[in-house]
Design an enzyme around this catalytic site. Structure first.
Site, PDB file in Angstrom:
ATOM      1  N   SER A 146      41.949  31.083  28.416  1.00 15.84           N
ATOM      2  CA  SER A 146      42.743  30.560  29.527  1.00 15.84           C
ATOM      3  C   SER A 146      41.784  29.913  30.520  1.00 15.84           C
ATOM      4  O   SER A 146      40.629  30.334  30.637  1.00 15.84           O
ATOM      5  CB  SER A 146      43.480  31.709  30.215  1.00 15.84           C
ATOM      6  N   TYR A 159      43.123  40.034  34.417  1.00 14.90           N
ATOM      7  CA  TYR A 159      43.442  38.983  33.433  1.00 14.90           C
ATOM      8  C   TYR A 159      42.325  37.942  33.388  1.00 14.90           C
ATOM      9  O   TYR A 159      41.834  37.586  32.306  1.00 14.90           O
ATOM     10  CB  TYR A 159      44.764  38.313  33.797  1.00 14.90           C
TER      11      TYR A 159
HETATM   12  N1  LIG Z   1      51.682  31.062  29.201  1.00 13.13           N
HETATM   13  C1  LIG Z   1      50.639  30.757  29.926  1.00 13.13           C
HETATM   14  O1  LIG Z   1      50.730  30.231  31.049  1.00 13.13           O
HETATM   15  C2  LIG Z   1      49.264  30.994  29.376  1.00 13.13           C
HETATM   16  C3  LIG Z   1      48.189  30.307  29.944  1.00 13.13           C
HETATM   17  C4  LIG Z   1      46.918  30.506  29.436  1.00 13.13           C
HETATM   18  C5  LIG Z   1      46.736  31.384  28.395  1.00 13.13           C
HETATM   19  N2  LIG Z   1      47.793  32.059  27.868  1.00 13.13           N
HETATM   20  C6  LIG Z   1      47.547  32.997  26.783  1.00 13.13           C
HETATM   21  O2  LIG Z   1      48.322  32.626  25.667  1.00 13.13           O
HETATM   22  C7  LIG Z   1      48.522  33.765  24.832  1.00 13.13           C
HETATM   23  C8  LIG Z   1      49.978  33.810  24.400  1.00 13.13           C
HETATM   24  O3  LIG Z   1      50.790  34.044  25.525  1.00 13.13           O
HETATM   25  P1  LIG Z   1      52.189  33.319  25.705  1.00 13.13           P
HETATM   26  O4  LIG Z   1      52.073  32.390  26.827  1.00 13.13           O
HETATM   27  O5  LIG Z   1      52.653  32.821  24.411  1.00 13.13           O
HETATM   28  O6  LIG Z   1      53.077  34.539  26.235  1.00 13.13           O
HETATM   29  P2  LIG Z   1      54.232  35.382  25.537  1.00 13.13           P
HETATM   30  O7  LIG Z   1      55.377  34.485  25.188  1.00 13.13           O
HETATM   31  O8  LIG Z   1      54.476  36.541  26.451  1.00 13.13           O
HETATM   32  O9  LIG Z   1      53.580  35.877  24.182  1.00 13.13           O
HETATM   33  C9  LIG Z   1      52.699  36.951  24.127  1.00 13.13           C
HETATM   34  C10 LIG Z   1      52.621  37.410  22.686  1.00 13.13           C
HETATM   35  O10 LIG Z   1      51.655  38.474  22.606  1.00 13.13           O
HETATM   36  C11 LIG Z   1      52.231  39.544  21.868  1.00 13.13           C
HETATM   37  N3  LIG Z   1      51.678  40.821  22.333  1.00 13.13           N
HETATM   38  C12 LIG Z   1      51.542  41.232  23.624  1.00 13.13           C
HETATM   39  N4  LIG Z   1      51.048  42.480  23.661  1.00 13.13           N
HETATM   40  C13 LIG Z   1      50.876  42.862  22.348  1.00 13.13           C
HETATM   41  C14 LIG Z   1      50.399  44.048  21.724  1.00 13.13           C
HETATM   42  N5  LIG Z   1      50.020  45.111  22.453  1.00 13.13           N
HETATM   43  N6  LIG Z   1      50.341  44.088  20.369  1.00 13.13           N
HETATM   44  C15 LIG Z   1      50.745  43.019  19.638  1.00 13.13           C
HETATM   45  N7  LIG Z   1      51.197  41.877  20.172  1.00 13.13           N
HETATM   46  C16 LIG Z   1      51.267  41.796  21.506  1.00 13.13           C
HETATM   47  C17 LIG Z   1      53.727  39.439  22.169  1.00 13.13           C
HETATM   48  O11 LIG Z   1      54.475  40.014  21.112  1.00 13.13           O
HETATM   49  P3  LIG Z   1      55.393  41.332  21.270  1.00 13.13           P
HETATM   50  O12 LIG Z   1      55.997  41.317  22.624  1.00 13.13           O
HETATM   51  O13 LIG Z   1      56.363  41.201  20.131  1.00 13.13           O
HETATM   52  O14 LIG Z   1      54.435  42.443  21.059  1.00 13.13           O
HETATM   53  C18 LIG Z   1      53.943  37.949  22.191  1.00 13.13           C
HETATM   54  O15 LIG Z   1      54.195  37.465  20.893  1.00 13.13           O
HETATM   55  C19 LIG Z   1      48.057  34.964  25.637  1.00 13.13           C
HETATM   56  O16 LIG Z   1      46.772  35.340  25.183  1.00 13.13           O
HETATM   57  C20 LIG Z   1      47.965  34.424  27.060  1.00 13.13           C
HETATM   58  O17 LIG Z   1      47.002  35.105  27.807  1.00 13.13           O
HETATM   59  C21 LIG Z   1      49.064  31.879  28.319  1.00 13.13           C
END
Ligand SMILES: NC(=O)c1ccc[n+]([C@@H]2O[C@H](COP(=O)([O-])OP(=O)(O)OC[C@H]3O[C@@H](n4cnc5c(N)ncnc54)[C@H](OP(=O)(O)O)[C@@H]3O)[C@@H](O)[C@H]2O)c1
Length: 270
Positions: A146, A159
């Site tokens: 990120s 984070y």
């Molecule tokens: N969205 C943003 O603004 C943003 C920006 C920069 C970076 N990111 C990064 O992008 C990545 C994906 O996030 P996203 O934006 O797609 O958010 P999201 O829609 O909340 O997805 C998060 C994913 O992580 C899985 N997860 C969370 N905790 C887990 C655990 N303990 N064991 C297994 N799976 C787990 C969730 O699956 P379950 O709930 O089914 O477990 C879900 O599929 C993350 O690393 C986040 O830090 C996001």
């Protein structure tokens, strides 16, 4: 013959789901040899099964595992040992954030953030690399970092620090795994339109607010750019352009000034 597979953590929603759908629709046009199976990992089995059902172009194997603990990692480790596939691609997208001051958060919330963002990502690489071979194309690892990892962030401290780890670890792994012919890419996006913000604010804000709102990007575009960058052998993707400016600023503006700005911005959002 061994199955050639891709593994995507966090594929039950958001960026991981976008990766899964893009790879499933890739008939080789990206240059990659299509995978025999995609292992889709997350805790919510129902969501994974629904996505798997909607995909007919490749076999999607839903795997329910909480990667923040040893048992969850063991589920993947045992499946790899039993089936001995060739892993062509690992995408570490599972992750979470918690907004707010550290002293207002529970110790468990801090542990969970570090466990999933740092420990799980490192251990997934550790258990998967033995199954990566430079056969039908270069094996790839894509880690979702990120732009929050460029700087310390008061109000989002755990984070941001966990994503600094992801960036640092990925850069070092790209050197360690080079002799094995494995490419490691770390992706550093700004705000992305997923469920992340709702979860990070414990349901208080479904979408990004304030200045961040202007920079929100689509998870599909991010995943497309990441797959392209990884295939080309890039080591870091800062996406989109606005985040490149932040990256540059983090290198040339004194950290104390950036801290003042980041702290104020996060305080306004809480
Ligand atoms: N969205 C943003 O603004 C943003 C920006 C920069 C970076 N990111 C990064 O992008 C990545 C994906 O996030 P996203 O934006 O797609 O958010 P999201 O829609 O909340 O997805 C998060 C994913 O992580 C899985 N997860 C969370 N905790 C887990 C655990 N303990 N064991 C297994 N799976 C787990 C969730 O699956 P379950 O709930 O089914 O477990 C879900 O599929 C993350 O690393 C986040 O830090 C996001």
């Amino acid at each position: 013959m061994h199955q050639r597979i891709a593994i995507i953590t966090g594929s039950s929603s958001g960026i991981g789901k976008a990766f899964l759908e893009l790879l499933a629709g890739d008939n080789g046009s990206s240059g990659r040899t299509p995978f025999d199976e995609i292992w889709a990992v997350g805790r919510r089995l129902d969501a994974l099964e629904e996505i798997a059902k909607s995909i007919s172009t490749v076999k999607v194997v839903p795997i329910a595992a909480d990667l923040s603990d040893d048992q969850g990692i063991s589920i993947i480790e045992n499946k790899l040992r039993d089936e001995e596939p060739e892993v062509g691609l690992l995408i570490n997208s599972a992750g979470m954030g918690i907004k707010g001051r550290v002293m207002d958060k529970s110790p468990d919330a801090l542990d969970n953030t570090i466990s999933i963002n740092c420990n799980a990502l490192s251990r997934m690489i550790r258990i998967t690399v033995p199954y990566m071979k430079s056969g039908k194309g270069r094996p790839e690892i894509i880690n979702i970092g990120s732009s929050a990892g460029f700087l310390p962030q008061p109000g989002f401290a755990c984070y941001a620090a966990s994503k600094s780890y992801v960036i640092s670890f990925s850069r070092a792994m790209s050197c360690e795994l080079k002799p094995k012919g494995i490419n490691v890419l770390v992706v550093c996006p700004g705000p992305v339109a997923t469920d992340f913000q709702r979860r990070a604010t414990e349901g208080k804000a479904a979408d990004f607010t304030g200045w961040r709102k202007m920079f929100v990007i689509d998870p599909v575009k991010l995943s497309q750019a990441s797959l392209k960058a990884s295939y080309r052998g890039r080591k870091i993707l800062v996406y989109p352009f606005s985040q490149k400016l932040l990256h540059l600023a983090s290198k040339i503006i004194p950290t104390s000034w950036m801290l003042f700005f980041a702290g104020n911005a996060n305080n306004k959002e809480q």
